[in-house]
Design an enzyme around this catalytic site. Structure first.
Site, PDB file in Angstrom:
ATOM      1  CB  CYS A   1      -0.915   0.009   1.230  1.00  0.00           C
ATOM      2  SG  CYS A   1      -2.019  -1.420   1.332  1.00  0.00           S
TER       3      CYS A   1
ATOM      4  NE  ARG B   1      -6.971  -3.507   1.560  1.00  0.00           N
ATOM      5  CZ  ARG B   1      -7.949  -4.342   1.846  1.00  0.00           C
ATOM      6  NH1 ARG B   1      -9.192  -4.042   1.505  1.00  0.00           N
ATOM      7  NH2 ARG B   1      -7.706  -5.479   2.462  1.00  0.00           N
TER       8      ARG B   1
ATOM      9  CB  SER C   1      -7.072  -6.008  -1.812  1.00  0.00           C
ATOM     10  OG  SER C   1      -7.752  -4.769  -1.766  1.00  0.00           O
ATOM     11  CB  ILE C   2      -2.408  -8.712   0.544  1.00  0.00           C
ATOM     12  CG1 ILE C   2      -1.636  -7.798  -0.419  1.00  0.00           C
ATOM     13  CG2 ILE C   2      -1.704 -10.040   0.740  1.00  0.00           C
ATOM     14  CD1 ILE C   2      -1.398  -8.377  -1.789  1.00  0.00           C
TER      15      ILE C   2
ATOM     16  N   GLY D   1       1.905  -2.830   4.627  1.00  0.00           N
ATOM     17  CA  GLY D   1       2.671  -4.001   5.018  1.00  0.00           C
ATOM     18  C   GLY D   1       1.801  -5.188   5.334  1.00  0.00           C
TER      19      GLY D   1
ATOM     20  CG  ASP E   1      -2.791  -7.392   8.172  1.00  0.00           C
ATOM     21  OD1 ASP E   1      -3.693  -6.878   7.489  1.00  0.00           O
ATOM     22  OD2 ASP E   1      -1.627  -7.525   7.753  1.00  0.00           O
TER      23      ASP E   1
ATOM     24  CB  ILE F   1      14.446 -12.830 -15.717  1.00  0.00           C
ATOM     25  CG1 ILE F   1      15.369 -12.236 -14.653  1.00  0.00           C
ATOM     26  CG2 ILE F   1      13.027 -12.371 -15.534  1.00  0.00           C
ATOM     27  CD1 ILE F   1      15.523 -10.734 -14.758  1.00  0.00           C
TER      28      ILE F   1
END
Length: 630
Positions: free
Chosen positions: A2, A50, A52-53, A76, A100, A291
């Site tokens: 974020c 944000r 979003s996780i 975080g 969280d 890569i």
């Protein structure tokens, strides 16, 4: 991940224009493409973008508690939030969301600043407490997540995840700081205790700032440090098992996500270890990506394929051009401050590849710093043994004389480049190590700076921060001191800044399990001989991983992301190097001797000297100065 930004008036609760907050967060929109929010009250304004996780549909920010007295901005992930949530629930806290973020609000209400000791995660967050008229800002222990702040002319304390967030405020004076230029030319990045824009600070890793209305803004408070002063007891086998358990716990804790998750896989020891432990904990195939480069000496795809096959990962590989100059401006825009670690180009490319399939990726960052993986630690240990054979005054005379007489041979194989080693032996260990981690030497910087710049520096020397850190380190030997200084300076300033900015540039969350603070503390307690043995860095980790990984991966030479900048400036970018001496942007600072820079570029182009990394520094510096200051 974020992006957060805001304003707080410590003296008088002036009104805050929401449009100003929105402009600050919009400047960092790529950090949070999934949602945005702005909240203001007398004397305070908070803004958020944000990615979003966790609790994807809930947990909007800025977030407020049920009373409306506490407000939060958070960047975080708190990996132990479920445990904290359960503990806080027994104290009567009722939660309205499943993520969280709300846990941080309840933790502040329950424990105040002491909450930080309970958090396991990467974070930068801000809490406004209307009851006590205080603003609390905190950054994680190792500095994974950034947080910048400054005082504005109208008295406001402005803060933002990235410098570009602060730059969006019209009252921020854009004046370059020559001290940061000195630091940047020494190390190729601007360290965390400096900023290219004068008056801007970065909250140090492992610190918090508590501001109370009506009182002066205090200095940040350190709440965590790593100590190398105490040695773990136990057999090699017992310590090996403890190390594996710490690594396993760190990886498993970072698998919490409500979005697709994967890992970077270079085929090196660190990323391979992370993937092995992810595969052990995951019922599904781990998504991995790597890569490769057309140059065989830099291409690690075959090693990555070996690991992917062993653990049956869902693996993707892509060959990229090592001379993709088109990425330079993207990297400059992502970092704001000048950043000349050329591996940032490849890191950006692997982040972009990962983002095609996942939103979170685990990396192997941190193992070299906490377990002595860099070759420079081996050199430092060897040099310290030699230094111990002679008293300082005699050592300085003998090695100093030999170093002065020995010819400089940048072109020669490393064993024949003894001048640097001889001069290092003439110095004490901290001075020598400070120069060994540098790029442009003090002598070359003195040659390139004008008298105006030297007067403005007022004796400031970039290497001094390393000397002080090593001198004051809670440590027992030379390797301890070098690792401690790197964890405090190099890790947040270069490695973690590189991963944060390049991953955020493509809206990807990167997580570093090998920088779990408990693993870091345990690694620092290991006897130095278990970190570095017989010239082998990360010795105990490699031994522990033999049950998971093939020896041809564990014990092969370290490669890393190599960008051939020296070759560029003798080929495709030779004209760009020559043009630096005619740069209006560099000339307008009044800080650089441009004819000396022209001589440097020509000496490099003709092969008479090796200045590729310094020239790369000036290319990135010029573009950054142009973006920041016009």
């Amino acid at each position: 991940m974020c992006g957060l930004a805001g304003l707080y008036y410590p003296e008088t609760p002036k009104p805050v224009d929401p449009a100003r907050i929105r402009a600050m967060t919009d400047a960092m929109a790529v950090r949070g493409p999934d949602g945005e929010g702005v909240w203001t009250a007398p004397g305070v304004g908070l803004g958020h973008r944000r990615l979003s996780i966790i609790d994807v549909e809930g947990s909007p920010q800025p977030m407020h508690d049920a009373s409306g007295a506490l407000s939060l901005l958070f960047n975080g992930c708190i990996y132990n939030y479920r445990e904290l949530r359960a503990e806080l629930a027994t104290k009567g806290y009722q939660f309205r969301t499943a993520g969280d973020s709300e846990v941080l609000l309840a933790a502040w209400a329950a424990w105040g600043p002491a909450m930080l000791d309970r958090l396991n995660g990467m974070f930068a967050f801000v809490i406004h407490d209307a009851r006590t008229q205080r603003l609390f800002m905190a950054r994680d222990r190792l500095g994974v997540k950034p947080l910048h702040y400054t005082r504005l002319a109208d008295g406001a304390l402005a803060f933002a995840s990235e410098l570009k967030g602060l730059l969006a405020h019209p009252l921020l004076r854009r004046v370059p700081d020559v001290h940061a230029i000195e630091d940047y030319l020494a190390f190729s990045y601007v360290p965390d205790d400096a900023c290219i824009v004068a008056g801007v600070s970065k909250l140090p890793a492992g610190h918090y700032l508590l501001v109370e209305r009506g009182k002066p803004v205090p200095a940040p408070v350190r709440y965590w440090d790593v100590s190398f002063a105490d040695r773990a007891k136990g057999s090699v086998k017992a310590l090996e098992e403890q190390l594996v358990e710490h690594m396993r716990a760190a990886v498993r804790s970072r698998l919490v996500a409500d979005v697709p998750l994967g890992a970077f896989l270079s085929g090196g020891v660190d990323s391979s270890a992370v993937v092995a432990l992810m595969a052990e904990a995951s019922p599904q195939a781990v998504r991995t990506c790597t890569i490769g480069f057309e140059e065989a000496g830099h291409d690690e795809r075959s090693y990555a394929a070996t690991i992917a096959d062993r653990f049956r990962t869902d693996h993707r590989a892509r060959v990229v051009r090592s001379d993709d100059f088109g990425l330079i401006d993207r990297v400059v825009a992502a970092f704001d401050e000048p950043f000349a670690d050329a591996s940032a180009l490849a890191t950006y490319q692997v982040c972009a590849l990962a983002r095609e399939k996942v939103t979170v990726a685990l990396s192997g960052d941190g193992a070299d710093e906490i377990l002595a993986g860099y070759r420079r630690y081996r050199f430092q240990a060897a040099e310290e043994r030699v230094r111990g054979l002679l008293p300082p005054h005699l050592r300085s005379r003998v090695f100093g004389t030999l170093g002065a007489l020995y010819p400089k041979a940048d072109w020669a194989p490393r064993p024949l480049r003894a001048k640097t080693t001889l001069l290092a032996l003439a110095d004490d260990g901290a001075e020598a190590y400070a120069r060994s981690v540098g790029v442009t030497t003090p002598a070359t910087r003195a040659r390139l700076f004008t008298d105006t710049a030297k007067r403005a520096l007022g004796g400031h020397r970039a290497e001094d921060r390393y000397v002080v850190a090593m001198r004051d380190a809670p440590a027992l030997d030379a390797i301890d001191r070098a690792q401690y200084a790197d964890i405090k300076i190099w890790l947040p300033g270069d490695i973690l800044a590189k991963t944060d900015r390049t991953s955020m540039a493509v809206s990807l969350e990167a997580r570093e399990p090998l920088l779990d603070h408990r693993l870091v503390a345990f690694s620092a307690s290991l006897p130095a001989s278990l970190r570095l043995r017989h010239g082998e860095g990360k010795w105990l980790m490699k031994r522990a991983m033999e049950r998971y990984l093939p020896k041809e991966v564990l014990y092969r030479p370290k490669m890393g992301f190599v960008t051939p900048v020296s070759a560029w400036f003798r080929g495709a970018l030779a004209n760009e190097a020559a043009a630096l001496a005619k740069s209006r942007t560099l000339a307008d600072t009044g800080w650089f001797d441009l004819p000396a820079l022209a001589d440097l570029a020509e000496a490099h182009r003709t092969g008479r000297a090796e200045h590729g990394r310094t020239l790369w520094q000036f290319v990135m510096l010029e573009r950054s100065l142009k973006r920041l200051f016009g």
